[in-house]
Motif scaffolding. Structure first.
Motif: not given
Length: 336
Positions: A65-69, A132-134, A136-145, A275-283
């Motif tokens: 739903h995040t990706i689609g809308s 929503s980008i900020a 659901k995407v940008l904040l997790p981009l920083v926080l998930s790694p 949040a569509p985080i990156s599994t690559t970043h995380t692992i």
């Protein structure tokens, strides 16, 4: 001008190609450590990852739903069937380029960048949903790694203390068994987050084409995306396995268990939040955190630096390529 049903079929087909490249590029993250530590053979690991990716894909739809809308405003892009196609082409290009280089960049953020670039090319800078980008995407981009690094570091410190009196042989024997469970957890969490991303973009296409009235993911979309990702895992992930399993930090079974368990926990938490985080970043960062817990010099920081460069470049690079693809499609009359 091709008719709408034909173009929709093309969009769905290309989306599944993206999912295949996602599998080739990202699904290896679920099995890299277990293969590099020789706990399972590549064939057995691939079979396990494929089955659990399929299971994980059916456990939720919040990320879809995040990706689609939540990336672009559906009411702005509703008039253009070419937006989704251009977004996919931009994401696929970046996936293939970084796969060729052997860099574990983010397929998730390639898709997000593709959507942003194509939407801007069609509807201007008002088309993306910046709030929503900020969130659901940008904040997790920083926080998930960061969460991955500190989770991996902390869990490895705890495990090292717990086994401090055990012999290395006994520790390896125990964690070779436990790593099967941690790898299974990682594969399931990967399906829960990553398999939903292509579901979201196919569902967005179905809404744009008027095939469904709202962002509700059909069963056949879930199934086809999960299968495409599993096939990609089987066919193309071994360059990334090599980078993840050997080039960042030399892994032993206890390290693989710590990295997979920490990464899977972070991914499941993000999936619950949509949040569509990156599994690559995380692992990647959990592997770095596990290595740093031993000693900072154990981590090959040069390789880690190359990963960071790829991460930073992904969204803008995919956005630029997608915008170019949209303009090219407009010139041919396919996009409107």
């Amino acid at each position: 001008m091709p008719d709408i049903p034909f173009l929709l079929v093309a969009v769905v087909g290309i989306a599944l190609v993206f999912d295949f490249t996602n599998g080739a590029h990202d699904s290896a993250n679920a099995i890299a450590t277990i293969v590099s530590t020789k706990v399972l053979s590549p064939l057995a690991a691939v079979c396990m990852a494929g089955a659990l990716n399929l299971l994980g894909a059916f456990l939720g739809t919040a990320v879809a739903h995040t990706i689609g809308s939540g990336i672009v405003r559906p009411e702005v892009v509703a008039g253009s069937q070419g937006v989704v196609l251009a977004a996919l082409l931009g994401a696929i290009f970046w996936n293939l380029l970084t796969w060729y280089w052997g860099l574990p960049s983010s397929s998730s953020h390639a898709l997000v960048g593709g959507l942003i670039g194509a939407a801007i090319a069609y509807g201007g800078f008002g088309a993306p949903s910046y709030g929503s980008i900020a969130a659901k995407v940008l904040l997790p981009l920083v926080l998930s790694p960061l969460a991955g690094f500190f989770s991996g570091y902390a869990l490895m410190v705890i495990l090292s203390w717990m086994v401090r009196r055990a012999t290395p042989r006994r520790v390896n024997f125990l964690f070779k068994k436990l790593q099967i469970l941690s790898s299974a957890f990682m594969a399931t969490s990967h399906g829960l987050n990553d398999a939903q991303k292509t579901m979201g973009i196919i569902t967005l296409a179905l809404v744009i084409f008027g095939e469904i009235p709202e962002m509700t993911v059909p069963f056949w979309v879930k199934l086809s995306c999960a299968l495409s990702m599993g096939l990609g895992t089987a066919c193309g992930g071994w360059k990334i396995v090599k980078t993840m399993g050997h080039k960042i930090f030399k892994l032993e079974p206890i390290h693989g268990f710590a990295a997979e368990t920490a990464a899977a926990a972070v991914i499941c938490g993000a999936s619950a939040l949509g949040a569509p985080i990156s599994t690559t970043h995380t692992i990647s960062t959990t592997v770095i955190g596990v290595g740093a817990s031993k000693r900072l010099s154990a981590v090959r920081w040069g390789v880690a630096g190359r990963l960071v460069v790829a991460w930073v470049m992904t969204i803008p690079a995919a956005a630029v390529v997608a915008a170019i693809c949209y303009e090219a499609l407009s010139l041919t009359g396919i996009a409107r």
